[in-house]
Design a protein around this motif. Structure first.
Motif, PDB file in Angstrom:
ATOM      1  N   UNK A 180       0.834  -1.207   0.000  1.00 59.63           N
ATOM      2  CA  UNK A 180       0.000   0.000   0.000  1.00 59.63           C
ATOM      3  C   UNK A 180       0.869   1.258   0.000  1.00 59.63           C
ATOM      4  N   UNK A 181       1.921   1.254   0.809  1.00 59.43           N
ATOM      5  CA  UNK A 181       2.818   2.413   0.858  1.00 59.43           C
ATOM      6  C   UNK A 181       3.495   2.634  -0.491  1.00 59.43           C
ATOM      7  N   UNK A 182       3.965   1.551  -1.115  1.00 54.75           N
ATOM      8  CA  UNK A 182       4.625   1.672  -2.421  1.00 54.75           C
ATOM      9  C   UNK A 182       3.649   2.196  -3.469  1.00 54.75           C
ATOM     10  N   UNK A 183       2.419   1.734  -3.423  1.00 56.51           N
ATOM     11  CA  UNK A 183       1.409   2.230  -4.364  1.00 56.51           C
ATOM     12  C   UNK A 183       1.202   3.729  -4.176  1.00 56.51           C
ATOM     13  N   UNK A 184       1.167   4.169  -2.930  1.00 55.27           N
ATOM     14  CA  UNK A 184       0.986   5.595  -2.647  1.00 55.27           C
ATOM     15  C   UNK A 184       2.194   6.405  -3.104  1.00 55.27           C
ATOM     16  N   UNK A 185       3.390   5.899  -2.852  1.00 56.42           N
ATOM     17  CA  UNK A 185       4.601   6.601  -3.297  1.00 56.42           C
ATOM     18  C   UNK A 185       4.644   6.700  -4.819  1.00 56.42           C
ATOM     19  N   UNK A 186       4.249   5.633  -5.495  1.00 53.36           N
ATOM     20  CA  UNK A 186       4.220   5.657  -6.962  1.00 53.36           C
ATOM     21  C   UNK A 186       3.206   6.679  -7.476  1.00 53.36           C
ATOM     22  N   UNK A 187       2.103   6.807  -6.760  1.00 53.86           N
ATOM     23  CA  UNK A 187       1.066   7.753  -7.171  1.00 53.86           C
ATOM     24  C   UNK A 187       1.589   9.200  -7.135  1.00 53.86           C
ATOM     25  N   UNK A 188       2.476   9.482  -6.174  1.00 50.43           N
ATOM     26  CA  UNK A 188       2.973  10.849  -5.984  1.00 50.43           C
ATOM     27  C   UNK A 188       4.428  11.008  -6.425  1.00 50.43           C
ATOM     28  N   UNK A 189       4.921  10.091  -7.249  1.00 43.80           N
ATOM     29  CA  UNK A 189       6.344  10.100  -7.596  1.00 43.80           C
ATOM     30  C   UNK A 189       6.773  11.327  -8.401  1.00 43.80           C
ATOM     31  N   UNK A 190       5.830  12.032  -9.017  1.00 44.63           N
ATOM     32  CA  UNK A 190       6.183  13.239  -9.771  1.00 44.63           C
ATOM     33  C   UNK A 190       6.517  14.408  -8.847  1.00 44.63           C
ATOM     34  N   UNK A 191       6.158  14.282  -7.573  1.00 45.20           N
ATOM     35  CA  UNK A 191       6.443  15.345  -6.614  1.00 45.20           C
ATOM     36  C   UNK A 191       7.927  15.354  -6.257  1.00 45.20           C
ATOM     37  N   UNK A 192       8.440  16.546  -5.955  1.00 43.27           N
ATOM     38  CA  UNK A 192       9.837  16.655  -5.542  1.00 43.27           C
ATOM     39  C   UNK A 192      10.094  15.850  -4.270  1.00 43.27           C
TER      40      UNK A 192
ATOM     41  N   UNK B  53       2.505  10.473   0.363  1.00 45.51           N
ATOM     42  CA  UNK B  53       2.225   9.044   0.545  1.00 45.51           C
ATOM     43  C   UNK B  53       1.847   8.728   1.988  1.00 45.51           C
ATOM     44  N   UNK B  54       2.548   9.325   2.940  1.00 47.04           N
ATOM     45  CA  UNK B  54       2.226   9.082   4.349  1.00 47.04           C
ATOM     46  C   UNK B  54       0.857   9.655   4.706  1.00 47.04           C
ATOM     47  N   UNK B  55       0.543  10.821   4.146  1.00 43.13           N
ATOM     48  CA  UNK B  55      -0.783  11.407   4.383  1.00 43.13           C
ATOM     49  C   UNK B  55      -1.871  10.489   3.837  1.00 43.13           C
ATOM     50  N   UNK B  56      -1.626   9.911   2.661  1.00 40.89           N
ATOM     51  CA  UNK B  56      -2.596   8.988   2.077  1.00 40.89           C
ATOM     52  C   UNK B  56      -2.722   7.727   2.923  1.00 40.89           C
ATOM     53  N   UNK B  57      -1.605   7.213   3.406  1.00 36.77           N
ATOM     54  CA  UNK B  57      -1.632   6.007   4.242  1.00 36.77           C
ATOM     55  C   UNK B  57      -2.447   6.256   5.506  1.00 36.77           C
ATOM     56  N   UNK B  58      -2.318   7.446   6.061  1.00 44.34           N
ATOM     57  CA  UNK B  58      -2.970   7.765   7.327  1.00 44.34           C
ATOM     58  C   UNK B  58      -4.417   8.225   7.168  1.00 44.34           C
ATOM     59  N   UNK B  59      -4.667   9.062   6.164  1.00 41.32           N
ATOM     60  CA  UNK B  59      -5.979   9.712   6.071  1.00 41.32           C
ATOM     61  C   UNK B  59      -6.774   9.347   4.825  1.00 41.32           C
ATOM     62  N   UNK B  60      -6.152   8.658   3.883  1.00 41.74           N
ATOM     63  CA  UNK B  60      -6.860   8.256   2.673  1.00 41.74           C
ATOM     64  C   UNK B  60      -6.615   9.190   1.497  1.00 41.74           C
ATOM     65  N   UNK B  61      -6.757   8.637   0.301  1.00 36.21           N
ATOM     66  CA  UNK B  61      -6.468   9.382  -0.928  1.00 36.21           C
ATOM     67  C   UNK B  61      -7.402  10.576  -1.118  1.00 36.21           C
ATOM     68  N   UNK B  62      -8.676  10.399  -0.804  1.00 39.57           N
ATOM     69  CA  UNK B  62      -9.656  11.471  -1.018  1.00 39.57           C
ATOM     70  C   UNK B  62      -9.295  12.723  -0.230  1.00 39.57           C
ATOM     71  N   UNK B  63      -8.879  12.546   1.015  1.00 37.03           N
ATOM     72  CA  UNK B  63      -8.514  13.711   1.833  1.00 37.03           C
ATOM     73  C   UNK B  63      -7.257  14.389   1.297  1.00 37.03           C
ATOM     74  N   UNK B  64      -6.292  13.609   0.828  1.00 38.39           N
ATOM     75  CA  UNK B  64      -5.076  14.211   0.277  1.00 38.39           C
ATOM     76  C   UNK B  64      -5.424  15.070  -0.936  1.00 38.39           C
ATOM     77  N   UNK B  65      -6.294  14.574  -1.791  1.00 35.70           N
ATOM     78  CA  UNK B  65      -6.724  15.350  -2.962  1.00 35.70           C
ATOM     79  C   UNK B  65      -7.408  16.643  -2.514  1.00 35.70           C
ATOM     80  N   UNK B  66      -8.238  16.555  -1.480  1.00 39.99           N
ATOM     81  CA  UNK B  66      -8.923  17.752  -0.972  1.00 39.99           C
ATOM     82  C   UNK B  66      -7.922  18.768  -0.431  1.00 39.99           C
ATOM     83  N   UNK B  67      -6.909  18.292   0.276  1.00 45.55           N
ATOM     84  CA  UNK B  67      -5.896  19.207   0.814  1.00 45.55           C
ATOM     85  C   UNK B  67      -5.084  19.853  -0.305  1.00 45.55           C
ATOM     86  N   UNK B  68      -4.809  19.088  -1.345  1.00 44.16           N
ATOM     87  CA  UNK B  68      -4.085  19.655  -2.494  1.00 44.16           C
ATOM     88  C   UNK B  68      -4.926  20.755  -3.140  1.00 44.16           C
TER      89      UNK B  68
END
Length: 201
Positions: free
Chosen positions: A125-137, A143-158
């Motif tokens: 799950x962590x690797x999947x999240x890191x791959x999702x955000x790999x374009x970020x510096x 990835x940690x935010x997604x692991x803890x709070x879920x993808x939907x919340x990370x998108x909302x924060x972005x």
């Protein structure tokens, strides 16, 4: 001669206490060091499994160990408030995604109490999240935010940063309305640095 032994014991005890105090004082994080000592080996009991699971996914084993420390304090039987299980506090939905991706038809949620299985799911799950955000510096906070709070919340924060895909990790952290997730990220990255300094044993 008998009277001599208590004096020797006191001297040895004082020397050991002084050495321990010096070790704590020179540590990069004395509290983490003390916690590791008080755990009496529990913090290193799963090191081999953590290392194997991390390497399988191309992850830093010390990052995974830091996550296990934060998620469960190395307790493979822990159950979270929302039903998360095991060392990496994996939820059932994430585990089902893993089972489907890995073509494991016999998976049941109690398998998450097995340390090896739990680490395999959590690192997947962590690797999947890191791959999702790999374009970020710096993809790790995302990835940690997604692991803890879920993808939907990370998108909302972005979206709340007003910068869209250009949002940086610092901007993400400032936009978070979950102080617990911000602390989660800070705790894990600090603990990873502690382990990288060779102080976690």
């Amino acid at each position: 001669m008998i009277r001599f032994f208590p004096k020797v014991f006191v001297l040895v005890f004082c020397a050991a206490l002084t050495a321990a105090g010096l070790t704590l004082c020179t540590s990069s994080d004395p509290i983490c060091k003390l916690q590791s000592w008080l755990a009496l080996g529990r913090y290193s009991a799963h090191d081999a499994l953590i290392s194997a699971a991390a390497k399988k996914r191309g992850l830093d084993p010390l990052l995974v160990k830091a996550m296990v420390w934060r998620e469960s304090a190395f307790d493979p039987t822990k159950i979270g408030t929302s039903g998360e299980r095991g060392l990496m506090q994996v939820g059932e939905a994430a585990a089902q995604d893993w089972a489907k991706a890995e073509k494991i038809e016999t998976f049941v949620k109690t398998d998450l109490f097995d340390a090896k299985t739990n680490l395999d799911v959590g690192t997947w799950y962590l690797k999947r999240s890191l791959d999702r955000w790999k374009a970020k510096e710096n993809p790790l906070p995302f990835a940690l935010a997604e692991y803890n709070a879920g993808h939907t919340r990370v998108v909302r924060w972005i979206e709340a940063t007003g910068r869209g895909d250009a949002a940086t990790a610092d901007e993400l952290l400032r936009a978070m309305d979950f102080p617990t997730t911000r602390k989660y990220i800070d705790d894990i990255t600090a603990r990873q640095r502690f382990y990288q300094a060779g102080e976690g044993n």
